[in-house]
Design an enzyme around this catalytic site. Sequence first.
Site, PDB file in Angstrom:
ATOM      1  N   LYS A  76       0.818  -1.216   0.000  1.00  0.00           N
ATOM      2  CA  LYS A  76       0.000   0.000   0.000  1.00  0.00           C
ATOM      3  C   LYS A  76       0.853   1.268   0.000  1.00  0.00           C
ATOM      4  O   LYS A  76       0.380   2.350  -0.371  1.00  0.00           O
ATOM      5  CB  LYS A  76      -0.920   0.012   1.221  1.00  0.00           C
ATOM      6  CG  LYS A  76      -1.973  -1.091   1.245  1.00  0.00           C
ATOM      7  CD  LYS A  76      -3.099  -0.811   0.282  1.00  0.00           C
ATOM      8  CE  LYS A  76      -4.236  -1.805   0.476  1.00  0.00           C
ATOM      9  NZ  LYS A  76      -5.385  -1.510  -0.392  1.00  0.00           N
ATOM     10  N   ASP A 121      -8.822  -0.773   6.142  1.00  0.00           N
ATOM     11  CA  ASP A 121      -8.699  -1.969   6.973  1.00  0.00           C
ATOM     12  C   ASP A 121      -7.359  -1.973   7.692  1.00  0.00           C
ATOM     13  O   ASP A 121      -7.080  -2.860   8.477  1.00  0.00           O
ATOM     14  CB  ASP A 121      -8.810  -3.234   6.113  1.00  0.00           C
ATOM     15  CG  ASP A 121     -10.254  -3.579   5.761  1.00  0.00           C
ATOM     16  OD1 ASP A 121     -11.083  -3.611   6.682  1.00  0.00           O
ATOM     17  OD2 ASP A 121     -10.538  -3.808   4.576  1.00  0.00           O
TER      18      ASP A 121
END
Length: 403
Positions: A76, A121
Amino acid sequence: MLIANPNASRNTYPDDLKAILNIQTAAESRTWLANWNTLNRAGTPLFSLPDLAAHLGVAELMIKDESSRSQLGSFKALGAPIALVRLILRLFPEHPFEPRGLLMGDYGDALKDFTVISATDGNHGRALAAAAQSVGCRCVIVLHANVSIEREQAIAAYGAQIVRVPGNYDESVEEAAALAVEHNWQVVSDTSYEGYEDIPRDVMQGYGTIAAEIVEQASDQAFTHVFLQGGVGGLAAGLASYFWELYGTARPAMIVVEPQQADCLFQSALAGHASKTQGSVDSVMAGLACGETSPLAWKFLHTSIDHFMTIEDEDAVNAMRMLAQGSDRDVPLVAGESAVAGLAGLIQLLKSPHLAAEVGIDESSRILLISTEGATAPAVYSELVGETAQSVLKRQHLWLQRK
């Protein structure tokens, strides 16, 4: 469960998709990221696992280890900073901002009152918080009930304001959108929805760095199969589009794997359009516990993915332990809960000769896996694997010295 995608295409990469995601823009993003001191400038390793390949009965098994991409511990770190930089360049055309200078914090004074917000998340929010801290703007992160305190603390360490909401990931996405409207903040999300595609596109484009490194590291060796994690579909779309554009009609077969209870991409394949899961979305694979497919990602997955499959949580845990163990010829790897979906899916397919044949995997197959994260929740990792990440990394260090 496994299904073949009837819409999978072996034609050349379509121009309409190339206008959205392409190798040229991925290369530009990679150049910008090279100036961000949060990232490992050397990229991440591509390891061969010959013992595991022999055990599974395939010619070669290679795994891209994103755990060492940066201190953030996951892939990410490639998406959020690119999306933030491109957003700022679009919003402030009157300022002479340069991408390199933005990530180095050169314009912090001008951006100190600018605020970005996102639901997460865990890993995307952590990457966005780190990018915002480097740029010098404010960051608000919305967490749902199932995000661990450990992950919350990791995000807050980068100066982000945390907002907690009940429910699951989809509820946190809705809350982030509502807060953005109320306070005039900018949503930097890795999932798209109606009227919101530019930023998710930029996030996915950042993931092209992974594919570019793999192509360089694998040299002229071609993979026959690539296993990709599910989630909302962003990673899979970012990598699948790159490989499709590069290899054209000779692209590898691509399989998307996701949790049984968070099977939004599987359901999308059944429906023929971006859809929602029918499950609880509560999975140990936290980064893949997404209930609704990104419509933008689906534009790519609809025709680039050959098979969609689901796995059980226990399959992922077993794969984590397998990679942690290593062997004489296989490096021990710290792979988090979501990182191992591809390996877990491959193992399940090879347990059934019928399913393996359907996907076209045999003793001549060359398989690529993407280990998307390390122990981003160290306590969870230790509980699931039965060994700390530090212990595995110590054995990895000794293995690498020996080799």
